[in-house]
Enzyme design. Sequence first.
Site, PDB file in Angstrom:
ATOM      1  N   SER A   1       1.276   3.569  -2.377  1.00 25.27           N
ATOM      2  CA  SER A   1       0.898   4.723  -3.423  1.00 25.27           C
ATOM      3  C   SER A   1       0.318   5.893  -2.967  1.00 25.27           C
ATOM      4  O   SER A   1       0.182   6.712  -3.394  1.00 25.27           O
ATOM      5  CB  SER A   1      -0.218   4.192  -4.389  1.00 25.27           C
ATOM      6  OG  SER A   1      -1.190   3.696  -4.000  1.00 25.27           O
TER       7      SER A   1
ATOM      8  N   LYS B   1      -6.966  -4.952  13.861  1.00 27.52           N
ATOM      9  CA  LYS B   1      -6.138  -3.997  14.178  1.00 27.52           C
ATOM     10  C   LYS B   1      -5.108  -4.784  15.560  1.00 27.52           C
ATOM     11  O   LYS B   1      -4.022  -4.992  16.160  1.00 27.52           O
ATOM     12  CB  LYS B   1      -5.858  -3.176  14.197  1.00 27.52           C
ATOM     13  CG  LYS B   1      -5.884  -2.258  13.340  1.00 27.52           C
ATOM     14  CD  LYS B   1      -4.505  -2.250  12.267  1.00 27.52           C
ATOM     15  CE  LYS B   1      -5.485  -1.366  10.293  1.00 27.52           C
ATOM     16  NZ  LYS B   1      -3.991  -1.746   9.974  1.00 27.52           N
TER      17      LYS B   1
ATOM     18  N   GLY C   1       0.667  -0.810  -0.546  1.00 29.39           N
ATOM     19  CA  GLY C   1       0.337   0.653   0.279  1.00 29.39           C
ATOM     20  C   GLY C   1       0.601   1.245   0.038  1.00 29.39           C
ATOM     21  O   GLY C   1       0.422   2.550   0.510  1.00 29.39           O
TER      22      GLY C   1
ATOM     23  N   TYR D   1     -12.694  -3.747  11.818  1.00 35.06           N
ATOM     24  CA  TYR D   1     -11.280  -2.821  12.009  1.00 35.06           C
ATOM     25  C   TYR D   1     -10.681  -2.965  13.413  1.00 35.06           C
ATOM     26  O   TYR D   1      -9.343  -3.368  13.102  1.00 35.06           O
ATOM     27  CB  TYR D   1     -11.946  -0.980  11.544  1.00 35.06           C
ATOM     28  CG  TYR D   1     -10.109  -0.176  11.553  1.00 35.06           C
ATOM     29  CD1 TYR D   1      -9.460  -0.789   9.946  1.00 35.06           C
ATOM     30  CD2 TYR D   1      -9.730   0.276  12.308  1.00 35.06           C
ATOM     31  CE1 TYR D   1      -8.362  -0.021  10.156  1.00 35.06           C
ATOM     32  CE2 TYR D   1      -8.085   1.417  11.686  1.00 35.06           C
ATOM     33  CZ  TYR D   1      -8.248   0.976  10.447  1.00 35.06           C
ATOM     34  OH  TYR D   1      -6.593   1.607  10.882  1.00 35.06           O
TER      35      TYR D   1
HETATM   36  P1  NAD Z   1      -4.651   5.204   3.068  1.00 37.50           P
HETATM   37  O1  NAD Z   1      -5.938   4.524   3.459  1.00 37.50           O
HETATM   38  O2  NAD Z   1      -4.149   6.482   2.369  1.00 37.50           O
HETATM   39  O3  NAD Z   1      -3.380   4.287   2.584  1.00 37.50           O
HETATM   40  C1  NAD Z   1      -4.123   2.108   2.682  1.00 37.50           C
HETATM   41  C2  NAD Z   1      -3.119   1.929   1.290  1.00 37.50           C
HETATM   42  O4  NAD Z   1      -3.481   0.583   1.412  1.00 37.50           O
HETATM   43  C3  NAD Z   1      -3.532   2.390   0.543  1.00 37.50           C
HETATM   44  O5  NAD Z   1      -2.686   2.198  -0.291  1.00 37.50           O
HETATM   45  C4  NAD Z   1      -4.394   1.344  -0.310  1.00 37.50           C
HETATM   46  O6  NAD Z   1      -4.342   0.823  -1.776  1.00 37.50           O
HETATM   47  C5  NAD Z   1      -3.692  -0.008   0.448  1.00 37.50           C
HETATM   48  N1  NAD Z   1      -4.578  -1.165  -0.055  1.00 37.50           N
HETATM   49  C6  NAD Z   1      -5.829  -1.197   0.245  1.00 37.50           C
HETATM   50  N2  NAD Z   1      -6.384  -2.557   0.372  1.00 37.50           N
HETATM   51  C7  NAD Z   1      -5.885  -2.642  -0.300  1.00 37.50           C
HETATM   52  C8  NAD Z   1      -5.228  -4.806  -0.634  1.00 37.50           C
HETATM   53  N3  NAD Z   1      -7.276  -5.134  -1.075  1.00 37.50           N
HETATM   54  N4  NAD Z   1      -4.718  -4.532  -1.610  1.00 37.50           N
HETATM   55  C9  NAD Z   1      -3.620  -3.690  -1.227  1.00 37.50           C
HETATM   56  N5  NAD Z   1      -3.955  -2.763  -0.926  1.00 37.50           N
HETATM   57  C10 NAD Z   1      -4.423  -1.903  -0.038  1.00 37.50           C
HETATM   58  O7  NAD Z   1      -4.434   4.381   5.084  1.00 37.50           O
HETATM   59  P2  NAD Z   1      -3.588   5.199   5.836  1.00 37.50           P
HETATM   60  O8  NAD Z   1      -4.178   6.248   6.146  1.00 37.50           O
HETATM   61  O9  NAD Z   1      -2.206   5.671   5.071  1.00 37.50           O
HETATM   62  O10 NAD Z   1      -3.599   4.169   6.150  1.00 37.50           O
HETATM   63  C11 NAD Z   1      -2.185   3.306   5.939  1.00 37.50           C
HETATM   64  C12 NAD Z   1      -1.932   2.372   7.139  1.00 37.50           C
HETATM   65  O11 NAD Z   1      -2.580   2.598   8.348  1.00 37.50           O
HETATM   66  C13 NAD Z   1      -3.272   0.884   7.027  1.00 37.50           C
HETATM   67  O12 NAD Z   1      -2.759  -0.105   7.336  1.00 37.50           O
HETATM   68  C14 NAD Z   1      -4.188   1.911   8.655  1.00 37.50           C
HETATM   69  O13 NAD Z   1      -5.004   0.783   8.988  1.00 37.50           O
HETATM   70  C15 NAD Z   1      -3.187   2.052   9.492  1.00 37.50           C
HETATM   71  N6  NAD Z   1      -3.316   3.392  10.433  1.00 37.50           N
HETATM   72  C16 NAD Z   1      -4.231   4.596   9.283  1.00 37.50           C
HETATM   73  C17 NAD Z   1      -4.836   5.432  10.732  1.00 37.50           C
HETATM   74  C18 NAD Z   1      -4.863   6.913  10.037  1.00 37.50           C
HETATM   75  O14 NAD Z   1      -5.546   7.630  11.139  1.00 37.50           O
HETATM   76  N7  NAD Z   1      -4.931   7.175   9.202  1.00 37.50           N
HETATM   77  C19 NAD Z   1      -4.357   5.462  12.345  1.00 37.50           C
HETATM   78  C20 NAD Z   1      -3.784   3.988  12.916  1.00 37.50           C
HETATM   79  C21 NAD Z   1      -3.622   2.966  11.395  1.00 37.50           C
END
Ligand code: NAD
Length: 248
Positions: A15, A160, A13, A156
């Site tokens: 991108s 996690k 992920g 979710y």
């Molecule tokens: P985001 O939605 O910007 O990015 C998520 C990434 O996962 C994207 O690149 C997307 O293409 C990829 N993805 C989703 N489904 C997929 C699949 N089936 N196959 C391959 N790739 C897939 O989110 P983010 O905030 O950058 O999140 C990154 C990580 O951090 C995640 O695991 C998220 O749960 C975790 N996280 C985020 C937050 C927040 O507040 N943003 C908080 C806690 C944890």
Amino acid sequence: MKDFDGKVVLVTGGSRGIGRASALLFARRGATVAFTYVGNEAAAEETLKAIEAEGGKGQMMRLDVADTQACAECAEAVAKQHGHIDVLVNNAGVAVDGLVMRFKDEDWDRTLDTNLRSAFALTRAIARPMMRQKSGVIINLTSVVGEMGNAGQAAYSASKAGLIGFTKAVARELSSRNIRVNAVSPGFISTDMTAGISDEARTALLAAVPLGRLGTPDEVAAAVVFLASDAAAYITGEVLKVNGGMYM
Ligand code: NAD
């Protein structure tokens, strides 16, 4: 500092959001970064250009992390192409929200397959080359809600929380081969994942953050790269919170 010179890193992920920021920071620190994307090829190409603009080496790969077979093939391809693989960052994730009494089986499965089973599939595939080379680091992106729960996010939160147990079990399992396994637990970070939150919910969430603001993807990436670096050589099985004090 180019302390990742000669190292190969796989980020799922990559991108956008936290994955993109991590991929860029690894590249800046000298690593060759293979990163995956699922649908948005243009965004992935943009990340690749940004890696190259940092003077780094990158490689984009299409992967749906919910597909276990494809996960294995991706990890094996990276290890084979470069002859070694030093860091795996299980970052890809989805947040499918909904109250538990109305939550659908398919949404539960999609959440667990994307967020949790993917980490298992990639870890299983990468464990073999890492065990052979007797070194490696795996980092799993968990979440503050995996630690404290959140109404409307049962699937979710479960995925996690599962990642935290998985991190600790695999840390114990692979430690004798000098493979470290840690988790980074972000709080409320400014990415696409949190962009859709209503102003009202945002105000309520921020009231629960002692530092009084959202975190940035770069602030999470700094923790990911720290745990992957030799500065964290004696850290394994840890869950590093990057949450502005939201949960202590
Ligand atoms: P985001 O939605 O910007 O990015 C998520 C990434 O996962 C994207 O690149 C997307 O293409 C990829 N993805 C989703 N489904 C997929 C699949 N089936 N196959 C391959 N790739 C897939 O989110 P983010 O905030 O950058 O999140 C990154 C990580 O951090 C995640 O695991 C998220 O749960 C975790 N996280 C985020 C937050 C927040 O507040 N943003 C908080 C806690 C944890």
